[in-house]
Write a protein that holds these residues in place. Structure first.
Motif, mmCIF file in Angstrom:
data_model
loop_
_atom_site.group_PDB
_atom_site.id
_atom_site.type_symbol
_atom_site.label_atom_id
_atom_site.label_comp_id
_atom_site.label_asym_id
_atom_site.label_seq_id
_atom_site.Cartn_x
_atom_site.Cartn_y
_atom_site.Cartn_z
ATOM 1 N N VAL A 1 0.856 -1.191 0.000
ATOM 2 C CA VAL A 1 0.000 0.000 0.000
ATOM 3 C C VAL A 1 0.890 1.237 0.000
ATOM 4 C CG1 VAL A 1 -1.946 -1.118 1.163
ATOM 5 C CG2 VAL A 1 -0.176 0.037 2.525
ATOM 6 N N MET A 2 0.332 2.324 -0.518
ATOM 7 C CA MET A 2 1.051 3.608 -0.573
ATOM 8 C C MET A 2 0.076 4.692 -0.156
ATOM 9 S SD MET A 2 3.058 5.178 -3.866
ATOM 10 C CE MET A 2 4.300 6.454 -3.711
ATOM 11 N N ARG A 3 0.436 5.460 0.871
ATOM 12 C CA ARG A 3 -0.457 6.477 1.405
ATOM 13 C C ARG A 3 0.269 7.823 1.497
ATOM 14 N NH1 ARG A 3 -3.433 2.819 0.366
ATOM 15 N NH2 ARG A 3 -4.686 1.574 1.824
ATOM 16 N N VAL A 4 -0.441 8.876 1.141
ATOM 17 C CA VAL A 4 0.062 10.230 1.341
ATOM 18 C C VAL A 4 -0.069 10.576 2.822
ATOM 19 C CG1 VAL A 4 -0.335 12.673 0.818
ATOM 20 C CG2 VAL A 4 -0.490 10.955 -1.000
ATOM 21 N N GLU A 5 0.997 11.162 3.416
ATOM 22 C CA GLU A 5 1.010 11.486 4.843
ATOM 23 C C GLU A 5 1.537 12.902 5.050
ATOM 24 O OE1 GLU A 5 2.446 7.056 6.357
ATOM 25 O OE2 GLU A 5 3.893 8.661 6.046
ATOM 26 N N ASP A 6 1.064 13.528 6.111
ATOM 27 C CA ASP A 6 1.610 14.821 6.529
ATOM 28 C C ASP A 6 2.030 14.699 7.987
ATOM 29 O OD1 ASP A 6 2.271 17.382 7.192
ATOM 30 O OD2 ASP A 6 0.388 18.296 6.541
ATOM 31 N N TRP A 7 3.318 14.511 8.208
ATOM 32 C CA TRP A 7 3.822 14.285 9.550
ATOM 33 C C TRP A 7 3.840 15.551 10.398
ATOM 34 C CZ3 TRP A 7 5.472 10.003 12.393
ATOM 35 C CH2 TRP A 7 5.247 8.778 11.753
ATOM 36 N N THR A 8 3.541 16.696 9.807
ATOM 37 C CA THR A 8 3.461 17.927 10.606
ATOM 38 C C THR A 8 2.155 18.018 11.378
ATOM 39 O OG1 THR A 8 2.420 19.310 8.880
ATOM 40 C CG2 THR A 8 4.831 19.092 8.840
ATOM 41 N N GLN A 9 1.229 17.064 11.128
ATOM 42 C CA GLN A 9 -0.096 17.129 11.753
ATOM 43 C C GLN A 9 -0.187 16.343 13.053
ATOM 44 O OE1 GLN A 9 -2.444 19.288 10.443
ATOM 45 N NE2 GLN A 9 -0.591 19.804 9.275
ATOM 46 N N GLY A 10 0.913 15.784 13.523
ATOM 47 C CA GLY A 10 0.901 15.117 14.820
ATOM 48 C C GLY A 10 0.530 13.652 14.772
ATOM 49 N N PRO A 11 0.141 13.071 15.926
ATOM 50 C CA PRO A 11 -0.048 11.624 16.063
ATOM 51 C C PRO A 11 -1.132 11.022 15.177
ATOM 52 C CG PRO A 11 0.154 12.651 18.220
ATOM 53 C CD PRO A 11 0.029 13.767 17.230
ATOM 54 N N ALA A 12 -1.999 11.843 14.613
ATOM 55 C CA ALA A 12 -3.045 11.294 13.743
ATOM 56 C C ALA A 12 -2.463 10.524 12.563
ATOM 57 C CB ALA A 12 -3.954 12.418 13.241
ATOM 58 N N VAL A 13 -1.235 10.832 12.194
ATOM 59 C CA VAL A 13 -0.610 10.174 11.049
ATOM 60 C C VAL A 13 -0.239 8.725 11.342
ATOM 61 C CG1 VAL A 13 1.802 10.730 11.567
ATOM 62 C CG2 VAL A 13 1.064 10.608 9.191
ATOM 63 N N LEU A 14 -0.191 8.361 12.625
ATOM 64 C CA LEU A 14 0.304 7.035 12.982
ATOM 65 C C LEU A 14 -0.554 5.897 12.450
ATOM 66 C CD1 LEU A 14 1.583 7.570 16.625
ATOM 67 C CD2 LEU A 14 2.943 7.049 14.590
ATOM 68 N N ALA A 15 -1.840 6.077 12.388
ATOM 69 C CA ALA A 15 -2.706 4.994 11.908
ATOM 70 C C ALA A 15 -2.334 4.602 10.476
ATOM 71 C CB ALA A 15 -4.173 5.414 11.982
ATOM 72 N N THR A 16 -2.143 5.596 9.628
ATOM 73 C CA THR A 16 -1.759 5.327 8.245
ATOM 74 C C THR A 16 -0.353 4.743 8.176
ATOM 75 O OG1 THR A 16 -3.164 7.093 7.414
ATOM 76 C CG2 THR A 16 -1.365 6.391 5.991
ATOM 77 N N ALA A 17 0.554 5.304 8.960
ATOM 78 C CA ALA A 17 1.935 4.827 8.941
ATOM 79 C C ALA A 17 2.024 3.367 9.387
ATOM 80 C CB ALA A 17 2.801 5.709 9.835
ATOM 81 N N GLU A 18 1.303 3.034 10.443
ATOM 82 C CA GLU A 18 1.363 1.667 10.958
ATOM 83 C C GLU A 18 0.744 0.675 9.972
ATOM 84 O OE1 GLU A 18 -0.393 1.947 14.822
ATOM 85 O OE2 GLU A 18 1.294 3.095 15.645
ATOM 86 N N GLU A 19 -0.346 1.072 9.317
ATOM 87 C CA GLU A 19 -0.940 0.205 8.286
ATOM 88 C C GLU A 19 0.069 -0.060 7.181
ATOM 89 O OE1 GLU A 19 -4.347 0.358 4.762
ATOM 90 O OE2 GLU A 19 -3.807 2.167 5.877
ATOM 91 N N THR A 20 0.800 0.969 6.785
ATOM 92 C CA THR A 20 1.780 0.828 5.714
ATOM 93 C C THR A 20 2.915 -0.108 6.117
ATOM 94 O OG1 THR A 20 1.255 3.070 4.962
ATOM 95 C CG2 THR A 20 3.300 2.113 4.158
ATOM 96 N N VAL A 21 3.394 0.028 7.350
ATOM 97 C CA VAL A 21 4.470 -0.840 7.826
ATOM 98 C C VAL A 21 4.009 -2.295 7.905
ATOM 99 C CG1 VAL A 21 5.936 -1.387 9.810
ATOM 100 C CG2 VAL A 21 5.689 0.991 9.054
#
Length: 252
Positions: free
Chosen positions: A88-108
């Motif tokens: 999977v490939m997801r666009v992320e904005d890490w400047t937005q705080g912990p909300a990004v973790l759900a997408t990041a963890e799914e990708t990992v």
């Protein structure tokens, strides 16, 4: 890897480059098993591609991987090639705080743990085969980062180094390790990627990959011509400029 006479399992091949490669491998005289999560897509593939077998698998779920591997080996005891295609490939904005973790963890989980779990569960079987291959799938973005997809870039870099390390551990065995390194290809991996002028046509990509496998059976990395711009940027002393060019063209 010899391009005919194999039994090939490709989890994550219900569309895009996975399906295109499955079609070509089947046409070349290989037994091919396509894996995916969606039963309706698997049924469609079975109906439209007579001779290609299918199995339901969720590569983000280790229990599903274990069950599917057992199913495939029961039906195809001569299995000797694994292609870890799912990702999977997801666009992320890490400047937005912990909300990004759900997408990041799914990708990992999908891009790193999925291939590792598949390889771990199938390697004992593959080591018993006279000639076996593990094909991992990284990306040109393993070597030059796209600003919009930090975790995807990192997972593909992990796949690259894992492939290099596994190849070292399997030296002298019957199992070879090949790393497929795609450029941007016109698929639905990201919204709008299918229509992108920068993306390589799926059939053009699959044809070139097949030619490389045919002409270079001992290849350890499969790089179509379009990915060299990224793959060799650092070695050729143009890394910073390549990062700039890649991200100037980034629609995100």
């Amino acid at each position: 890897m010899h391009i005919t006479g194999n039994t090939v399992f490709i989890p994550g091949a219900t569309s895009g480059i996975g399906l295109a490669l499955a079609e070509r491998l089947h046409a070349a005289g290989n037994t091919v098993i396509v894996g995916g999560r969606r039963a309706e897509l698997l049924a469609e593939i079975a109906a439209t591609h007579p001779g290609i077998d299918t199995v339901r698998i969720d590569t983000a779920d280790e229990a599903s991987i274990r069950g599917s591997v057992d199913d495939v080996l029961e039906r195809h005891p001569n299995l000797n090639v694994l292609v870890t295609m799912a990702g999977v490939m997801r666009v992320e904005d890490w400047t937005q705080g912990p909300a990004v973790l759900a997408t990041a963890e799914e990708t990992v989980v999908t891009n790193v743990l999925g291939p590792l779990r598949l390889i771990a569960h199938l390697l004992p079987h593959l080591q018993k085969q006279t000639d076996a291959t593990i094909m991992t799938v990284s990306s040109g973005l393993a070597f030059v980062p796209l600003r919009a997809t930090p975790t995807y870039n990192a997972t593909k870099a992990a796949v690259h180094l894992f492939s290099e390390s596994l190849r070292l551990q399997l030296q002298g065995t019957s199992v070879s390790v090949i790393e497929l390194e795609p450029p941007s290809v016109a698929t639905d991996l990201l919204p709008g990627q299918r229509e992108s002028s920068f993306a390589m046509d799926v059939d053009e990509f699959a044809d070139e990959v097949f030619e490389i496998l045919r002409d270079r059976p001992d290849a350890t990395e499969v790089q179509v011509s379009r990915v060299g711009f990224l793959r060799h940027a650092e070695a050729e002393g143009r890394y910073a400029e390549t990062v700039r060019q890649l991200n100037a063209a980034d629609p995100h």
